[in-house]
Design an enzyme around this catalytic site. Structure first.
Site, PDB file in Angstrom:
ATOM      1  N   GLY A   1      -5.006   3.501  -8.010  1.00  0.00           N
ATOM      2  CA  GLY A   1      -5.183   3.783  -9.434  1.00  0.00           C
ATOM      3  C   GLY A   1      -4.240   4.842  -9.982  1.00  0.00           C
ATOM      4  O   GLY A   1      -4.326   5.208 -11.161  1.00  0.00           O
TER       5      GLY A   1
ATOM      6  N   ASP B   1     -10.262   4.067  -1.504  1.00  0.00           N
ATOM      7  CA  ASP B   1     -11.003   3.083  -0.701  1.00  0.00           C
ATOM      8  C   ASP B   1     -12.500   3.107  -1.040  1.00  0.00           C
ATOM      9  O   ASP B   1     -13.101   4.177  -1.142  1.00  0.00           O
ATOM     10  CB  ASP B   1     -10.841   3.385   0.790  1.00  0.00           C
ATOM     11  CG  ASP B   1      -9.418   3.146   1.251  1.00  0.00           C
ATOM     12  OD1 ASP B   1      -8.505   3.108   0.412  1.00  0.00           O
ATOM     13  OD2 ASP B   1      -9.224   3.008   2.470  1.00  0.00           O
TER      14      ASP B   1
ATOM     15  N   ASP C   1       0.846  -1.196   0.000  1.00  0.00           N
ATOM     16  CA  ASP C   1       0.000   0.000   0.000  1.00  0.00           C
ATOM     17  C   ASP C   1       0.887   1.254   0.000  1.00  0.00           C
ATOM     18  O   ASP C   1       1.696   1.453   0.903  1.00  0.00           O
ATOM     19  CB  ASP C   1      -0.877  -0.053   1.272  1.00  0.00           C
ATOM     20  CG  ASP C   1      -1.982   0.968   1.270  1.00  0.00           C
ATOM     21  OD1 ASP C   1      -1.992   1.844   0.382  1.00  0.00           O
ATOM     22  OD2 ASP C   1      -2.838   0.896   2.175  1.00  0.00           O
TER      23      ASP C   1
END
Ligand code: GAL
Length: 512
Positions: free
Chosen positions: A299, A320, A257
Site C-alpha cells: 500500500g 501481510d 514484491d
C-alpha cells in the site's frame, strides 16, 4: 473443550456494588459457534460457474477450464468459440491461442450430463486488459512459507480439481517466495543471465505443463530488488530477462514484491515507489503470454491511486494479513473502492480460513488452524467477495474439510466477487457494533452484506435509503441460496455473534 464447533471461554468478571465485591466464583461461560454449513451442496445437474467476461491479449497462449459443478461424466460445448481455440468436450478445458484480432467474442458455454443441462454466456475480450474479474486461485505462502516445492505445487493443482474448487473458478496455482536460489547459493543465474530455480524446483516448464494440463494457470513470484523478502535471488537489473523467462516457463501470473528494493530506492517518494513496478508493468505488456500482474508493496505511496497506471492488475493495499485482523484490513481496503474496476483490483491479501503453515518459515512443521471462529470465516469470505477482492486461498489444501469448502465454494457468493460490472462494494453504514456494505451488480441488483462486529447477537435494521434502492425489492440470502421474500422500507435481521448475512436485492417492481 473441543467439539465439532468452536469454543470460546469467557470469564465473568466481579460485580461490585456499593463498595462490596460480590465475587461470584469466577466462572466460565462457553460460547460455542458451531461450524454450520449454510450452503446447499451443488446438485447433480450441471451448473456453469464461469464469470461472464474474461480478458486475453491477442494471439497469446490460452488455457481455461470451464468451471462447472454437477455429476461427471459431463460434456461441454462452446458456441462461438474462436477458431484458434479448442474445447475438449469431455474435460471442459479450452486450449490454443486467443484470436489475433482484438475485439469481443461472445461465446455460449453448454454443459450436459445425465441429470440435465446448463448454458451460460461468456465474453472473451481480446485486447490489452487481463483480469476483467478478480483473479481466483491458491497461493503457497501462508501454508508452505519458504519450504514450498514442485511437489506441493502439483499437489495443489490436483486438489483444486479433486476438491471441486476449480469447478467454482479457482484457477491460478501460484508459487510464492523461495523458488530461486537462496542468498549465498550463487550462481543465481546461468551464463546468459537467466535466473535459476533452486533444487526444490527441478523443471519449471514441466511444472507449468502439469498445471496447464489440468486447465489451470500457474503463478510465480519475484522482487524488483536483488533479493526477495526471504533472501532468495530476485529480478533487480534483470527485469526484461526474468519476465521473458517467466513467460517461456509458462507462467500466467507474477507477484512482484518490493522486499529489498527499498535498499535501491533513492529516498522514499511516490516516484520511487512507482518506478520498479512501472518498469516491470511495461515489460509484461509485451511478453507473449498473458501474465496477470500483482503488485505487492503493502500500500506504500497510496498504490491504489497509481497501480492501474503502471499496469498492475491487483495491488496489495496493506501489510501481510494476520487472520485475526481480517476485518480491520478488509475495512481499510474498502476505503479504496473507487480505484477498483475491471482489470485493476484492490488486494487485501489471501483468504485465511483453513490450516496455516508453521513458523519459523524455513522448516516444515505442524500446521495450525485459522484463529477465526466459524462465523468470522463467513465474514472473511463475504467481505472479500463484496470487495471484489482477488480470491486466493492460501491454506493447506490437504486439510480441506466440508465446512471450509462450503465457505470457499458458494457459487452465489463467488458470483458477487466475479460480477462483470466490476464495482467494489462500499461501506454505507458503520457503527462500533456493525457495518453494512453494498456492491452494485451488472444486472441492476445489489449485493448487501450486514456484519456484526460484536460478540453478542444483535438485530440490525437497514433502510432502503441507506441501501439506495427504491420500491419493492426481492431478497435472496446468498449463503443459504434461498429467496427470503420482499422488503420495501426497511429490512431487519438478527445476526449471531460475529455473524454476517449477504443478500441480493433485486427490484420486484413490474416493468423492471
Ligand atoms: C511478503 C509478502 C508476503 C509473502 C512474503 C514472502 O513481503 O507480503 O505475501 O510473499 O513476502 O517472503
Amino acid at each position: 473443550m473441543k467439539r465439532n464447533g468452536w469454543t470460546i471461554l469467557l470469564t465473568i468478571g466481579v460485580l461490585v456494588i456499593a463498595g462490596t465485591a460480590f465475587c461470584a466464583a469466577p466462572s466460565e461461560v462457553e460460547v460455542v459457534e458451531e461450524e454450520v454449513i449454510l450452503t446447499p451442496l451443488p446438485g447433480p445437474q450441471p451448473r456453469l460457474n464461469n464469470p461472464t467476461v474474461f480478458g486475453a491479449r491477442p494471439g497469446n497462449p490460452f488455457v481455461y477450464r470451464l468451471p462447472a459443478t454437477g455429476t461427471r461424466p459431463m460434456t461441454f460445448e462452446a458456441q462461438g468459440l474462436p477458431e484458434s481455440l479448442t474445447l475438449d468436450a469431455a474435460t471442459g478445458i479450452i486450449t490454443g491461442n486467443s484470436p489475433r484480432q482484438r475485439g469481443e467474442y461472445p461465446i455460449v458455454f453448454k454443459a450436459r450430463n445425465a441429470s440435465g443441462q446448463a448454458e451460460k454466456q461468456f465474453k472473451l475480450v481480446v485486447g490489452d486488459t487481463l483480469a476483467l474479474t478478480p483473479p481466483m486461485g491458491w497461493n503457497s505462502w501462508y501454508i508452505h512459507l519458504y519450504y514450498v516445492t514442485d511437489a506441493h505445487m502439483r499437489q495443489a493443482a490436483d486438489i483444486l480439481v479433486s476438491s471441486g474448487m476449480a469447478d467454482h473458478g479457482y484457477m491460478y496455482v501460484n508459487i510464492d517466495d523461495s523458488w530461486s536460489k537462496a542468498e549465498g547459493q550463487e550462481p543465481y543465474r546461468n551464463a546468459c543471465g537467466r535466473i535459476l530455480p533452486n533444487e526444490k524446483f527441478p523443471d519449471m516448464k514441466a511444472l507449468t505443463d502439469y498445471i496447464h494440463g489440468k486447465g489451470l494457470r500457474a503463478g510465480i513470484y519475484s522482487s524488483p530488488g536483488p533479493l526477495t523478502c526471504g533472501k532468495f535471488a530476485a529480478s533487480f537489473g534483470h527485469e526484461q530477462l526474468d519476465a521473458q523467462q517467466f513467460a517461456e516457463w509458462g507462467f500466467d501470473f507474477l507477484k512482484y514484491d518490493r522486499c529489498s528494493y527499498r535498499l535501491i530506492e533513492n529516498g522514499e517518494s511516490v516516484y520511487e515507489y512507482r518506478k520498479p513496478f512501472a518498469m516491470m508493468g511495461a515489460i509484461l505488456q509485451n511478453v507473449n503470454r498473458d501474465i496477470v500482474y500483482n503488485l505487492c508493496q503493502y500500500g506504500l505511496g497510496d498504490v491504489w491511486e497509481w497501480g492501474a497506471q503502471v499496469g498492475g492488475n491487483t495491488w496489495r493495499t496493506e501489510r501481510d494479513l494476520r487472520a485475526a485482523s481480517f476485518l480491520r484490513t478488509g475495512l481499510r481496503n474498502a476505503a479504496h473502492a473507487q480505484f477498483a474496476g475491471p482489470g485493476h483490483w484492490n488486494d487485501p491479501d489471501y483468504i485465511l480460513i483453513g490450516w496455516l503453515g508453521h513458523r519459523p518459515a524455513r522448516e516444515q512443521g505442524p500446521t495450525t488452524p485459522t484463529p477465526l471462529t466459524p462465523n468470522q470465516r463467513y465474514q472473511h469470505m463475504s467481505l472479500w467477495a463484496l470487495s471484489a477482492a482477488p480470491l486466493f486461498f492460501s491454506c493447506d489444501l490437504t486439510q480441506l474439510d466440508a465446512f471450509t469448502l462450503n465457505v470457499l465454494c458458494n457459487a452465489e457468493i463467488i458470483a458477487v466477487d466475479q460480477d462483470e460490472l466490476g464495482v467494489q462494494g462500499r461501506v454505507v453504514t458503520e457503527t462500533d457494533d456493525y457495518f453494512v456494505m453494498v456492491k452494485p451488480l451488472a444486472d441492476g441488483s445489489k449485493a448487501v452484506g450486514l456484519f456484526n462486529k460484536t460478540k453478542s447477537r444483535q438485530t440490525i435494521r437497514v433502510s432502503s435509503q441507506e441501501l439506495q434502492v427504491a420500491g419493492k425489492q426481492s431478497l435472496r440470502d446468498l449463503w443459504r441460496q434461498k429467496d427470503i421474500g420482499l422488503f420495501e422500507e426497511a429490512y431487519e435481521t438478527t445476526l449471531e455473534r460475529l455473524g454476517v448475512t449477504v443478500l441480493r436485492l433485486s427490484s420486484a417492481e413490474k416493468n423492471h
